[in-house]
Design a protein around this motif. Structure first.
Motif, PDB file in Angstrom:
ATOM      1  N   MET A 271       1.202  -1.605   0.144  1.00 26.53           N
ATOM      2  CA  MET A 271       0.236  -0.156   0.176  1.00 26.53           C
ATOM      3  C   MET A 271       1.016   0.962  -0.157  1.00 26.53           C
TER       4      MET A 271
ATOM      5  N   VAL B 105      -7.991  19.051   3.104  1.00 23.32           N
ATOM      6  CA  VAL B 105      -9.302  18.610   2.699  1.00 23.32           C
ATOM      7  C   VAL B 105      -9.514  17.264   2.671  1.00 23.32           C
TER       8      VAL B 105
ATOM      9  N   GLN C 176     -10.210  12.264  -2.522  1.00 19.30           N
ATOM     10  CA  GLN C 176      -9.880  11.057  -2.192  1.00 19.30           C
ATOM     11  C   GLN C 176      -9.062  10.622  -3.577  1.00 19.30           C
TER      12      GLN C 176
ATOM     13  N   SER D 230      -8.230   2.409  -2.334  1.00 18.95           N
ATOM     14  CA  SER D 230      -8.440   4.313  -2.209  1.00 18.95           C
ATOM     15  C   SER D 230      -8.300   5.288  -0.541  1.00 18.95           C
ATOM     16  N   THR D 231      -7.426   6.374  -0.610  1.00 17.56           N
ATOM     17  CA  THR D 231      -7.343   7.324   1.051  1.00 17.56           C
ATOM     18  C   THR D 231      -6.999   8.355   0.694  1.00 17.56           C
ATOM     19  N   VAL D 232      -7.196   9.228   1.791  1.00 16.67           N
ATOM     20  CA  VAL D 232      -7.369  10.705   1.264  1.00 16.67           C
ATOM     21  C   VAL D 232      -6.025  11.029   1.247  1.00 16.67           C
TER      22      VAL D 232
ATOM     23  N   VAL E 270     -20.116   8.371   1.029  1.00 10.53           N
ATOM     24  CA  VAL E 270     -19.435  10.212   0.259  1.00 10.53           C
ATOM     25  C   VAL E 270     -18.021   9.871   0.669  1.00 10.53           C
ATOM     26  N   GLY E 271     -17.550   9.939  -1.141  1.00 14.65           N
ATOM     27  CA  GLY E 271     -16.120  10.958  -0.352  1.00 14.65           C
ATOM     28  C   GLY E 271     -15.949  12.623  -1.038  1.00 14.65           C
ATOM     29  N   THR E 272     -15.210  12.882  -1.156  1.00 18.33           N
ATOM     30  CA  THR E 272     -14.616  14.638  -1.568  1.00 18.33           C
ATOM     31  C   THR E 272     -13.500  14.033  -2.772  1.00 18.33           C
TER      32      THR E 272
END
Lengths: 394, 382
Positions: free
Chosen positions: A45, A345, A348, A339-341, A119-121
């Motif tokens: 990862m 803010v 994704q 996926s991660t952030v 939900v994601g951004t």
């Protein structure tokens, strides 16, 4: 030379007898294999994230943000600073003499995950007209490019699977407007593939703003230092300049560090458990061989040969476990999407887990270390068996 | 129990092997306990807040913000007891490494909405009325040596001021005692909103979210719906959720933490199965003659099976207990980061269940073999 021959003989004899101890040996192989599989997975990862975030930055591209901002979403560059940046001699120009630079605005769009409807951004990036020259790696793979002045966007291909409703023809809402997705783009697997793109003027008018978040420029080869010096000659504009690859790296730093820590923590704790399992196996092996070892000692083989034979067995079992664990991790996890952030803010970022040779080597090294530690104490015990009592043991 | 002596003796036949097996199981359940605690710790980030709190943010993205002007309108929605607005400050003290979890808010309203915040009355008065008021938690004040009355410079990585600097000079008006609120999960500092809003260059008049206290938790869904309906089709649409729903979603952003930890635990338990299974099998096959003697003396096949299984259970359950206790102990020093975590009952019961399953799977096959021993063959060593 004779000593080596003796050692080799004992080692070979021991290895041939290994199938008799298949049960206990399997315990050590599975134990170490499990540790390596998990460690390799977590490191994959990290490797995948680094691959996307740090290795894709282009050498001669710079990102200009407001001084003190750590990311584009917290930055704004005043309009009157833009000509100062674009006129810098270090900026590359196209065939018509125009600077290859893009004023960029980043806004956020809400998306829904395909797997569990959470939900994601993701970022919607408004790019300047020079984007094609700045980013030649961006190609349309489905549909078409957005047209200027229309509420049209193109979506990065990394977003298509993990998130719903992003195929050409669908709509997304942001900036009090509906935007139509007209195409899908690829850009060589860099972070932009987890974004959407549209024209910067369209996005600015939708949000009624006049200042961009950042400026991205293409520099002449090796001109980065010169560019930084030119801009610092204009202290009134409060800017900070970064290489594109350093900017990407800073955005993913927090998550990379967290994952690295997790790999270390889990690897250590599981490793400790595997060592106990390995000790179990090796003590059991030595105990089964008590008579044999005593006989060898009585015959005149030195303790060194015994120690080496036990260590070789332990290392072999450890490495077998390591290879099995690494192979299993490669089979299951390589190229798997995750996926991660990233960034301030938390937009994704979609990336692929990468079970690289380096990662597998790290796993194997860990397995070898575990095998060595698991074999050491039993080997010493084997060397110190009192010969007479051992021969009499039942 | 007279049988206990037999079980105990059986376990300690080969001391080294038993100790090593015990240690491996302890480590496995230690890992299980750590991962469960981390999962619970992340969830616990907002669970100190009860179900009477709703969380209103911009429907597209929190960072887009909402107008402060929404506050009186939300206040008038039936079922709403109190509203407070929070704006994330991106704060650090002198250097970016000294980050602070800080929000801009109407401090007077905040202290009324969260009566659990401990603060002497005179400090409350000052914090409510002072224009440049800053209130900080006891731990933060201790870390930087701040006292009431100090003027401190707080920098913002997000909000640049109209004069071009990023430093906001604020006066410490009160120190918060957050012990009743879950010390480490409540923000550690609040700045007076009006002062902040007048000084900043962008985003004036907006906030990041509203925290809404409602009268009756059972009406949460209705009130949330009513709030969102108020602002539907406006320039800033809202999305109102219960706070724990929001918190869980935030965690999901980082990654499927549950999936990862479950996979790790699964891999560990699989390896452990091999270990304990092997230990039990070896232990039983070494004792065939002794078990045959027991059968001669009068133990039935079922009795032998029970002895073996009980031995496995004793091994697994005691080691699991030690592992979980260690996990609990290890987390005490990490409490500041993860919040007050202790293993919840469902996790403990789950671990016990896994230990029992482990014991059964590793103990039943050799126990079954032992139960069906033919006495004569066993005594003869065949």
């Amino acid at each position: 030379m004779k000593t080596l021959q003796c050692m080799a003989a004992v080692v070979w004899m021991n290895l041939c007898a290994l199938p008799q101890r298949a049960g206990t040996s399997l315990v050590m192989v599975v134990g170490i294999g499990g540790v390596v599989a998990v460690v390799v997975a977590v490191l994959a990862m990290v490797a995948g994230l680094v691959e996307t975030m740090q290795n894709k930055g282009h050498e001669d591209r710079a990102v200009i943000l407001r001084y003190g901002s750590s990311s584009e979403t917290g930055s704004w560059v005043p309009r009157d600073a833009v000509p100062i940046i674009m006129d810098a001699p270090e900026v590359r120009r196209d065939a018509r003499g125009r600077p290859i630079a893009s004023m960029e605005v980043v806004r956020l769009v809400r998306v829904v995950r395909s797997r569990d409807n959470t939900v994601g951004t993701v970022a919607l990036r408004g790019v300047g007209l020079e984007n094609a020259a700045l980013r030649p790696e961006v190609r349309i793979v489905q549909g078409r490019m957005f047209r200027p002045a229309l509420n049209e966007v193109i979506v990065g291909q990394a977003l298509i699977g993990p998130f719903k409703g992003l195929r050409p023809g669908s709509r997304v809402t942001t900036g009090r407007a509906q935007w139509t997705i007209v195409g899908v783009f690829a850009s060589g697997g860099d972070p932009h593939e987890s974004e959407m793109m549209t024209g910067v003027d369209t996005l600015m008018s939708a949000y009624q703003i006049t200042d961009p978040n950042s400026i991205e420029v293409a520099l002449k080869p090796g001109a980065f230092r010169g560019f930084v010096d030119t801009l610092s000659g204009h202290p009134q504009v409060h800017l900070t300049v970064m290489r594109e690859r350093d900017y990407y790296a800073s955005q993913s730093q927090a998550v990379s560090q967290l994952l690295g820590f997790l790999a270390f923590l889990v690897g250590s704790v599981m490793g400790l458990g595997a060592i106990f399992g390995a000790l179990n196996t090796m003590y059991s092996a030595v105990s089964t061989r008590t008579r044999e070892i005593a006989t060898l000692r009585a015959l005149g083989f030195g303790p060194a040969a015994i120690v080496v034979s036990v260590l070789v067995e332990a290392l072999l079992l450890g490495v077998t476990g390591g290879v099995a664990g690494a192979a299993l991790a490669w089979l299951i996890f390589d190229r798997v999407t995750a996926s991660t952030v990233s960034g301030a803010v938390g937009t994704q970022i979609v990336f692929h887990m990468a079970v690289t040779p380096g990662v597998m080597a790290a796993g194997l090294a860990w397995a070898t270390a575990l095998g060595a530690v698991g074999g050491l104490l039993p080997a010493l015990r084997a060397a110190r068996l009192p010969v007479a009592t051992a021969l009499a043991a039942s | 129990m007279k049988h206990f002596i037999l079980i105990w003796a059986g376990l300690w036949r080969k001391r080294t092997r038993t100790i090593l097996t015990l240690l491996s199981i302890v480590i496995a359940f230690l890992l299980f306990g750590i991962l469960a605690s981390i999962g619970q710790g992340l969830n616990a980030v907002y669970t100190h807040i009860n179900a009477s709190e709703l969380f209103v943010q911009n429907s597209i993205a929190m960072a887009n913000g909402l107008p402060l002007a929404y506050l009186p309108r939300i206040r008038k929605v039936p079922g709403v007891r109190a509203v407070t607005s929070w704006t994330f400050f991106g704060a650090y003290y002198r250097e970016p490494a000294n980050g602070l979890t800080m929000f801009a808010t109407d401090i007077g309203a905040l202290l009324r909405v969260f009566p659990a915040i401990g603060m002497p009355q005179d400090e409350r008065e000052k914090a409510t009325h002072l224009r440049t008021a800053l209130i900080v938690s006891q731990r933060t004040a201790a870390r930087y040596g701040w006292k009431v009355g100090d003027r401190v410079p707080i920098s913002s990585s997000i909000w640049e001021k109209k004069d071009g600097s990023r430093v906001y000079e604020a006066d410490i008006a009160g120190i918060m005692d957050l012990s009743r609120l879950g010390d480490s999960t409540f923000p550690e500092a609040f700045l007076q909103y009006d002062y902040f809003d007048q000084a900043r260059a962008l985003g004036n008049g907006t906030v990041h979210w509203f925290v809404v206290l409602i009268d009756d938790p059972h009406h949460a869904t209705q009130v949330a719906g009513a709030i969102d309906a108020l602002f539907a089709n406006s320039a800033y649409e809202t999305r109102t959720v219960n706070i724990s729903v929001w918190a869980q979603n935030q965690i999901k952003q980082v990654g499927d933490v549950q999936l990862i930890s479950r996979s790790i635990v699964g891999a560990v338990l699989f390896a452990l199965l091999f270990l304990t299974g092997n230990t039990m099998m070896q232990s039983v096959s070494e004792r065939i003659p002794e078990l045959a003697v027991l059968k001669t003396v009068g133990y039935s096949g079922a009795g032998i099976l029970t002895l073996i299984v009980l031995e496995a259970l004793l091994l697994c359950l005691s080691a699991a207990g030690v592992g979980l206790t260690l996990a609990n102990l290890i987390f005490k020093p990490f409490a500041p980061i993860f919040g007050e975590v202790s293993l919840p009952l469902p996790v403990v019961l789950g671990a016990a269940g896994i230990a029992v399953l482990l014991a059964l799977v590793s103990g039943l096959p050799p126990g079954w073999r032992a139960a069906r021993l033919s006495v004569v063959d066993a005594l003869a060593g065949r």
